[in-house]
Scaffold this motif. Structure first.
Motif, PDB file in Angstrom:
ATOM      1  N   LEU A 198      25.772 -24.661 -15.247  1.00 47.85           N
ATOM      2  CA  LEU A 198      25.149 -23.737 -16.194  1.00 47.85           C
ATOM      3  C   LEU A 198      23.862 -24.338 -16.766  1.00 47.85           C
ATOM      4  O   LEU A 198      22.857 -23.626 -16.927  1.00 47.85           O
ATOM      5  CB  LEU A 198      26.128 -23.400 -17.322  1.00 47.85           C
ATOM      6  N   LEU A 199      23.893 -25.630 -17.072  1.00 50.19           N
ATOM      7  CA  LEU A 199      22.667 -26.291 -17.550  1.00 50.19           C
ATOM      8  C   LEU A 199      21.576 -26.255 -16.484  1.00 50.19           C
ATOM      9  O   LEU A 199      20.401 -26.003 -16.789  1.00 50.19           O
ATOM     10  CB  LEU A 199      22.978 -27.741 -17.935  1.00 50.19           C
ATOM     11  N   ALA A 200      21.970 -26.495 -15.228  1.00 55.35           N
ATOM     12  CA  ALA A 200      20.992 -26.467 -14.135  1.00 55.35           C
ATOM     13  C   ALA A 200      20.438 -25.055 -13.942  1.00 55.35           C
ATOM     14  O   ALA A 200      19.249 -24.888 -13.629  1.00 55.35           O
ATOM     15  CB  ALA A 200      21.644 -26.960 -12.841  1.00 55.35           C
ATOM     16  N   THR A 201      21.276 -24.041 -14.142  1.00 54.94           N
ATOM     17  CA  THR A 201      20.802 -22.661 -14.055  1.00 54.94           C
ATOM     18  C   THR A 201      19.767 -22.381 -15.137  1.00 54.94           C
ATOM     19  O   THR A 201      18.725 -21.758 -14.882  1.00 54.94           O
ATOM     20  CB  THR A 201      21.982 -21.685 -14.198  1.00 54.94           C
ATOM     21  N   ALA A 202      20.046 -22.850 -16.368  1.00 60.55           N
ATOM     22  CA  ALA A 202      19.083 -22.681 -17.459  1.00 60.55           C
ATOM     23  C   ALA A 202      17.774 -23.390 -17.135  1.00 60.55           C
ATOM     24  O   ALA A 202      16.684 -22.852 -17.364  1.00 60.55           O
ATOM     25  CB  ALA A 202      19.681 -23.213 -18.761  1.00 60.55           C
ATOM     26  N   VAL A 203      17.869 -24.607 -16.589  1.00 54.96           N
ATOM     27  CA  VAL A 203      16.671 -25.360 -16.205  1.00 54.96           C
ATOM     28  C   VAL A 203      15.881 -24.595 -15.153  1.00 54.96           C
ATOM     29  O   VAL A 203      14.648 -24.504 -15.211  1.00 54.96           O
ATOM     30  CB  VAL A 203      17.062 -26.758 -15.684  1.00 54.96           C
ATOM     31  N   THR A 204      16.581 -24.009 -14.181  1.00 53.68           N
ATOM     32  CA  THR A 204      15.912 -23.245 -13.119  1.00 53.68           C
ATOM     33  C   THR A 204      15.108 -22.094 -13.688  1.00 53.68           C
ATOM     34  O   THR A 204      13.944 -21.871 -13.314  1.00 53.68           O
ATOM     35  CB  THR A 204      16.966 -22.714 -12.130  1.00 53.68           C
ATOM     36  N   PHE A 205      15.711 -21.351 -14.617  1.00 48.96           N
ATOM     37  CA  PHE A 205      15.013 -20.188 -15.177  1.00 48.96           C
ATOM     38  C   PHE A 205      13.916 -20.591 -16.159  1.00 48.96           C
ATOM     39  O   PHE A 205      12.943 -19.852 -16.330  1.00 48.96           O
ATOM     40  CB  PHE A 205      16.010 -19.244 -15.831  1.00 48.96           C
ATOM     41  N   VAL A 206      14.061 -21.741 -16.808  1.00 49.11           N
ATOM     42  CA  VAL A 206      12.965 -22.255 -17.645  1.00 49.11           C
ATOM     43  C   VAL A 206      11.764 -22.591 -16.766  1.00 49.11           C
ATOM     44  O   VAL A 206      10.611 -22.251 -17.090  1.00 49.11           O
ATOM     45  CB  VAL A 206      13.420 -23.485 -18.450  1.00 49.11           C
ATOM     46  N   ILE A 207      12.015 -23.267 -15.643  1.00 53.01           N
ATOM     47  CA  ILE A 207      10.925 -23.587 -14.703  1.00 53.01           C
ATOM     48  C   ILE A 207      10.306 -22.307 -14.158  1.00 53.01           C
ATOM     49  O   ILE A 207       9.086 -22.208 -13.983  1.00 53.01           O
ATOM     50  CB  ILE A 207      11.456 -24.471 -13.556  1.00 53.01           C
ATOM     51  N   THR A 208      11.147 -21.290 -13.916  1.00 52.47           N
ATOM     52  CA  THR A 208      10.639 -19.999 -13.445  1.00 52.47           C
ATOM     53  C   THR A 208       9.671 -19.382 -14.451  1.00 52.47           C
ATOM     54  O   THR A 208       8.586 -18.904 -14.087  1.00 52.47           O
ATOM     55  CB  THR A 208      11.815 -19.033 -13.205  1.00 52.47           C
ATOM     56  N   ALA A 209      10.069 -19.403 -15.731  1.00 48.75           N
ATOM     57  CA  ALA A 209       9.205 -18.842 -16.773  1.00 48.75           C
ATOM     58  C   ALA A 209       7.880 -19.598 -16.848  1.00 48.75           C
ATOM     59  O   ALA A 209       6.810 -18.993 -16.953  1.00 48.75           O
ATOM     60  CB  ALA A 209       9.928 -18.892 -18.119  1.00 48.75           C
ATOM     61  N   VAL A 210       7.945 -20.918 -16.781  1.00 51.16           N
ATOM     62  CA  VAL A 210       6.720 -21.720 -16.811  1.00 51.16           C
ATOM     63  C   VAL A 210       5.842 -21.386 -15.618  1.00 51.16           C
ATOM     64  O   VAL A 210       4.609 -21.250 -15.727  1.00 51.16           O
ATOM     65  CB  VAL A 210       7.060 -23.226 -16.823  1.00 51.16           C
ATOM     66  N   SER A 211       6.476 -21.207 -14.452  1.00 51.88           N
ATOM     67  CA  SER A 211       5.731 -20.906 -13.231  1.00 51.88           C
ATOM     68  C   SER A 211       5.003 -19.575 -13.342  1.00 51.88           C
ATOM     69  O   SER A 211       3.846 -19.445 -12.921  1.00 51.88           O
ATOM     70  CB  SER A 211       6.690 -20.884 -12.038  1.00 51.88           C
ATOM     71  N   ILE A 212       5.648 -18.566 -13.922  1.00 50.96           N
ATOM     72  CA  ILE A 212       5.030 -17.239 -14.040  1.00 50.96           C
ATOM     73  C   ILE A 212       3.894 -17.250 -15.056  1.00 50.96           C
ATOM     74  O   ILE A 212       2.861 -16.611 -14.864  1.00 50.96           O
ATOM     75  CB  ILE A 212       6.110 -16.203 -14.418  1.00 50.96           C
ATOM     76  N   PHE A 213       4.066 -18.003 -16.134  1.00 49.60           N
ATOM     77  CA  PHE A 213       3.024 -18.039 -17.162  1.00 49.60           C
ATOM     78  C   PHE A 213       1.830 -18.887 -16.737  1.00 49.60           C
ATOM     79  O   PHE A 213       0.690 -18.563 -17.054  1.00 49.60           O
ATOM     80  CB  PHE A 213       3.602 -18.559 -18.483  1.00 49.60           C
ATOM     81  N   THR A 214       2.080 -19.989 -16.047  1.00 51.36           N
ATOM     82  CA  THR A 214       0.975 -20.891 -15.669  1.00 51.36           C
ATOM     83  C   THR A 214       0.334 -20.495 -14.350  1.00 51.36           C
ATOM     84  O   THR A 214      -0.834 -20.814 -14.104  1.00 51.36           O
ATOM     85  CB  THR A 214       1.479 -22.337 -15.557  1.00 51.36           C
ATOM     86  N   ARG A 215       1.117 -19.831 -13.446  1.00 49.13           N
ATOM     87  CA  ARG A 215       0.614 -19.351 -12.154  1.00 49.13           C
ATOM     88  C   ARG A 215       0.126 -20.478 -11.256  1.00 49.13           C
ATOM     89  O   ARG A 215      -0.698 -20.268 -10.378  1.00 49.13           O
ATOM     90  CB  ARG A 215      -0.507 -18.331 -12.367  1.00 49.13           C
ATOM     91  N   SER A 216       0.628 -21.683 -11.497  1.00 48.07           N
ATOM     92  CA  SER A 216       0.221 -22.839 -10.683  1.00 48.07           C
ATOM     93  C   SER A 216       1.443 -23.716 -10.452  1.00 48.07           C
ATOM     94  O   SER A 216       2.140 -24.086 -11.404  1.00 48.07           O
ATOM     95  CB  SER A 216      -0.877 -23.637 -11.386  1.00 48.07           C
ATOM     96  N   SER A 217       1.707 -24.037  -9.190  1.00 45.51           N
ATOM     97  CA  SER A 217       2.878 -24.860  -8.871  1.00 45.51           C
ATOM     98  C   SER A 217       2.724 -26.270  -9.419  1.00 45.51           C
ATOM     99  O   SER A 217       3.665 -26.844  -9.970  1.00 45.51           O
ATOM    100  CB  SER A 217       3.090 -24.893  -7.353  1.00 45.51           C
ATOM    101  N   MET A 218       1.517 -26.853  -9.294  1.00 44.93           N
ATOM    102  CA  MET A 218       1.288 -28.211  -9.784  1.00 44.93           C
ATOM    103  C   MET A 218       1.437 -28.274 -11.298  1.00 44.93           C
ATOM    104  O   MET A 218       2.071 -29.177 -11.847  1.00 44.93           O
ATOM    105  CB  MET A 218      -0.113 -28.670  -9.371  1.00 44.93           C
ATOM    106  N   PHE A 219       0.840 -27.320 -11.973  1.00 45.64           N
ATOM    107  CA  PHE A 219       0.927 -27.298 -13.429  1.00 45.64           C
ATOM    108  C   PHE A 219       2.374 -27.115 -13.875  1.00 45.64           C
ATOM    109  O   PHE A 219       2.827 -27.725 -14.845  1.00 45.64           O
ATOM    110  CB  PHE A 219       0.055 -26.171 -13.987  1.00 45.64           C
ATOM    111  N   THR A 220       3.109 -26.266 -13.160  1.00 42.54           N
ATOM    112  CA  THR A 220       4.524 -26.040 -13.480  1.00 42.54           C
ATOM    113  C   THR A 220       5.327 -27.329 -13.356  1.00 42.54           C
ATOM    114  O   THR A 220       6.199 -27.611 -14.183  1.00 42.54           O
ATOM    115  CB  THR A 220       5.107 -24.968 -12.543  1.00 42.54           C
ATOM    116  N   MET A 221       5.044 -28.105 -12.334  1.00 41.53           N
ATOM    117  CA  MET A 221       5.755 -29.372 -12.148  1.00 41.53           C
ATOM    118  C   MET A 221       5.518 -30.311 -13.322  1.00 41.53           C
ATOM    119  O   MET A 221       6.452 -30.953 -13.830  1.00 41.53           O
ATOM    120  CB  MET A 221       5.307 -30.037 -10.844  1.00 41.53           C
TER     121      MET A 221
END
Length: 797
Positions: A705-728
């Protein structure tokens, strides 16, 4: 200069950069405050103002007068503790002893005795003064001993050089002795003072700040070197008068300026927070006044040392900045950049922390970027390195090496930037791979959303390589056995006992325990007989006693653990619990291993940080996001197709990282004891209904469940930043860095909560993970599926 200003404006116009910077400052400040605001520091923090007043009071006296007064005060507190013990005990023998001691104190130290009586009458609620008095007395003792420490440096060197170890006058050891004494000789007349150094020491010792600074430098490199590449703008500056030379010079100038500003900002914030906690430090005193810097040979004040500390941070940051810039210029793949930077910096950190000072590999420890970043150690300790049998001070050597690295990275970066095509091009291997893909993996005709997303994620973004590596890792890791967790000499004997006793308590096992008990009782009796036997010589007695002691110290200690477990199991059996013998060493590690728990989850998060950004960011990168706006279901169907791909990736990664250990464990120890209640393993655990298998399942569910939350947090960052490198980079700060900080806290861990039946903490963790997953998923959906009209309205507003 115009290019420099343009690059600066480009950074300053990025609101996300300021959000990220403030986020890093906030997390760093919170972690610093949490690390200092502990139970052991509570008195120092609570009464910091009183401590400062006491220091000022004793600083105005001569050291001898201050020492006498403090000794009298400490004696008063010692007498006060005897008075308190006397008032609380009802043991006649202790009453007699305390009364006698107090009477002696009253005769020999009437002033201290009277003060203790007054404190007892007032209630003695200011015991914190005793701690401060002891600290100040230690400072006075240090100040008094420092001149002797310097004076005897040469005598110690001369005495040690007479040893046979130092016979060779051309050896490093011999030269190091006399160089050390010569370097310290200039400190003979250094004036030391009493000082509240807590804030200063805490600032120089806090190392997690370096990680945040590196993360921000990473982000700067993304904006300075990756932004134009993704937009395809580098080709426009090739035909200008100076080509790309002015461009790269302006980028490096801005990178170094902002790196220095960020480093100073973090150091300043750390010092302010620590000053708020502990009180101010007198920066005008010599640095040697602080006992932690006794070995410093620099004749500087604390304020000047703080400037040198900041200078070391800035120099270290410059080296890392130039290295990361080179990585960004050489590689075009975001994942390759991230992994290369992470691996090199991580390797440097491991070399610095794991190699011992006296190791033959100590050059790798001290010719290390983290040695420079650790400015308190870099300037605050004295160290000579063995350079071709010559004793050379570490500071100039480190500066020379990393100054060269800095210049080489900068020069090569400039040359490659100007000469090399900065657009992403296909090499020979890539072209062969494209042919292979076009032959076997090309999508022909119309296809479903999910199938298309799987194709893009695995084939176009090359995540199939990562998935294949997961599968291979899982298969390879499933082979072999789990190593027995030896920690004491008696563990081998305890393991032998458990191999026979493990399982239900039977009459046969009880008889075996009784026989072993009689065996050890006879050994104890035999020891007494040997000691009383006058016919044996002393040597014979010692030899025979030694052999018996060896048995008692290994097998005997192991049997004591068996007896303790047996008695505990009998008590549990009376309570109706299905009590069984079980190897505590094995199953304590299996159920609640701090190292494995954090390492596995941190590795899983790292895998998610690398893979998840490639699900959403490609559409933004190539502009295809605008072509799917007018489809029948808008972007909603596409969004959930991408989410399914992420969940499959998470499931594969989770299975590959967590399952192999359990397979190896069952292959090694079987599954017979998995239903054993936890109360049979952990001595001090409260009553719980969890069995071993229940604990493992709960642990896995919580972390999934924690890993699922982490996955969706990274997803949100990815959509807002629109850059894979920046998301990392952002995800690393949001997820991995807090994990590193929490590693040292024992009771913030799922395994700890399961063992100690903290059901509320477990439930709250699961609910919070689900809540974060739902909220970030909904925010991501709204952001991803927003219409152009809605964006225009927002733009006008």
């Amino acid at each position: 200069m115009k290019l420099f200003i343009y690059e600066l404006k480009k950074i300053l116009n990025k609101k996300i950069f300021f959000v990220f910077l403030l986020l890093c400052l906030a997390i760093n400040g919170f972690l610093l405050y949490s690390s200092q605001n502990t139970e052991e520091n509570s008195i120092r923090i609570t009464y910091s103002n009183e401590y400062a007043k006491m220091l000022n009071s004793y600083s105005s006296m001569s050291l001898n007068d201050a020492e006498k007064q403090i000794d009298n005060e400490l004696l008063a507190y010692e007498i006060f503790s005897r008075l308190e013990n006397l008032a609380q005990t009802d043991n006649e023998e202790l009453i007699e002893n305390y009364t006698y001691e107090l009477d002696e104190y009253r005769k020999s130290n009437p002033d201290a005795y009277q003060k203790a009586v007054e404190m007892s009458e007032k209630g003695g609620d200011n015991f914190w003064k005793n701690s401060f008095l002891y600290d100040i007395s230690q400072q006075i003792e240090y100040i008094n001993s420092y001149p002797d420490f310097i004076d005897k440096m040469y005598d110690r060197a001369k005495a040690q050089s007479s040893s046979s170890i130092f016979d060779d006058k051309n050896s490093f050891s011999y030269k190091n002795l006399y160089k050390t004494s010569n370097d310290y000789s200039g400190l003979k007349n250094t004036e030391l003072s009493l000082v509240n150094s807590d804030a200063f020491v805490a600032t120089t010792e806090y190392s997690l700040t370096d990680i945040f600074i590196i993360a921000i430098v990473f982000l700067l490199c993304v904006y300075l070197f990756q932004y134009e590449r993704e937009k395809g703008l580098y080709s426009l500056v090739r035909c200008t008068k100076f080509g790309r030379f002015k461009t790269i010079i302006s980028k490096f100038m801005l990178l170094f300026v902002l790196s220095a500003v960020v480093s100073i900002l973090f150091i300043f914030c750390n010092f302010i927070i620590n000053t708020f906690l502990y009180g101010s430090t007198d920066l005008s005193v010599n640095i040697q006044s602080i006992s932690e810097f006794r070995n410093c040979t620099l004749t500087v004040t604390a304020g000047q040392f703080l400037i040198l500390f900041a200078f070391a941070k800035i120099m270290g940051t410059f080296v890392i900045s130039s290295f990361l810039a080179l990585v960004f210029i050489i590689f075009s793949s975001s994942a390759t950049m991230y992994l290369t930077g992470l691996v090199i910096i991580g390797a440097e950190y491991l070399l610095y922390t794991l190699i011992g000072q006296n190791s033959f590999l100590n050059l790798l420890k001290y010719i290390n970027i983290f040695y420079i970043l650790d400015g308190g150690e870099f300037f605050g300790s004295y160290l000579n390195l063995n350079i071709f049998s010559n004793a050379v001070t570490s500071i100039p050597i480190a500066f020379a090496v990393f100054g060269t690295v800095f210049l080489l990275c900068t020069v090569f970066s400039c040359i490659l930037f100007c000469k090399r095509n900065q657009q992403k091009t296909a090499g020979i291997f890539s072209r062969l791979l494209e042919k292979f893909k076009s032959r076997f993996f090309t999508l022909n005709g119309s296809t479903g959303v999910f199938k298309g997303e799987v194709f893009k994620f695995t084939i176009q973004n090359k995540m199939a390589v990562m998935i294949v590596l997961f599968v291979l890792f899982a298969i390879i890791s499933s082979f072999g056995t789990v190593r027995y967790p030896y920690s004491e000499n008696s563990d081998a004997d305890y393991k032998a006992y458990m191999e026979y006793l493990e399982g239900d308590i039977t009459s046969e096992k009880e008889n075996y325990i009784l026989k072993q008990q009689n065996y050890f009782n006879n050994l104890q009796q035999r020891m007494g007989e040997i000691a009383e036997n006058s016919e044996l010589s002393e040597n014979a007695k010692q030899a025979m006693s030694k052999s018996i002691e060896n048995i008692l110290n290994s097998k005997g200690i192991a049997f004591e653990r068996v007896i303790e477990q047996y008695n505990r199991l009998l008590e549990l059996d009376k309570k109706g619990i299905d009590a069984k013998f079980i190897d505590e060493n094995i199953y304590k590690s299996f159920v609640s291993s701090k190292t494995r728990e954090w390492n596995d989850f941190a590795l899983l998060c790292l895998v998610l940080v690398i893979g998840v950004p490639y699900v959403f960011s490609p559409e933004y990168k190539n502009g295809m996001i605008n072509l799917i706006r007018t489809t029948e279901n808008g972007k909603t169907k596409l969004f959930f197709g991408k989410i399914v791909v992420e969940c499959i990736y998470l499931l594969i990664a989770f299975t590959a990282l967590y399952v192999p250990y359990f397979v190896r464990f069952i292959n090694t120890y079987g599954a017979n004891s998995l239903n054993t209640p936890l109360v049979c393993i952990f001595e001090n655990v409260q009553e719980t209904s969890f069995s071993v298998i229940n604990a493992v399942v709960v642990n896995l569910i919580c972390y999934f469940l924690l890993a699922t939350a982490v996955t969706f947090v990274i997803t949100a960052v990815s959509i807002f930043t629109r850059s894979s490198m920046f998301t990392m980079v952002v995800s690393t700060v949001l997820v991995i860095l807090p994990l590193l900080a929490l590693y040292s806290i024992e009771n913030v861990r799922i395994g700890y909560w399961v063992v100690n039946s903290h059901i509320i903490a477990i439930v709250m963790t699961c609910l919070l993970s689900i809540l974060i997953a739902i909220v970030t998923l909904e925010i991501s959906k709204l952001k991803f599926t927003e219409t152009r009209i809605w964006r225009r309205i927002n733009a006008k507003a």
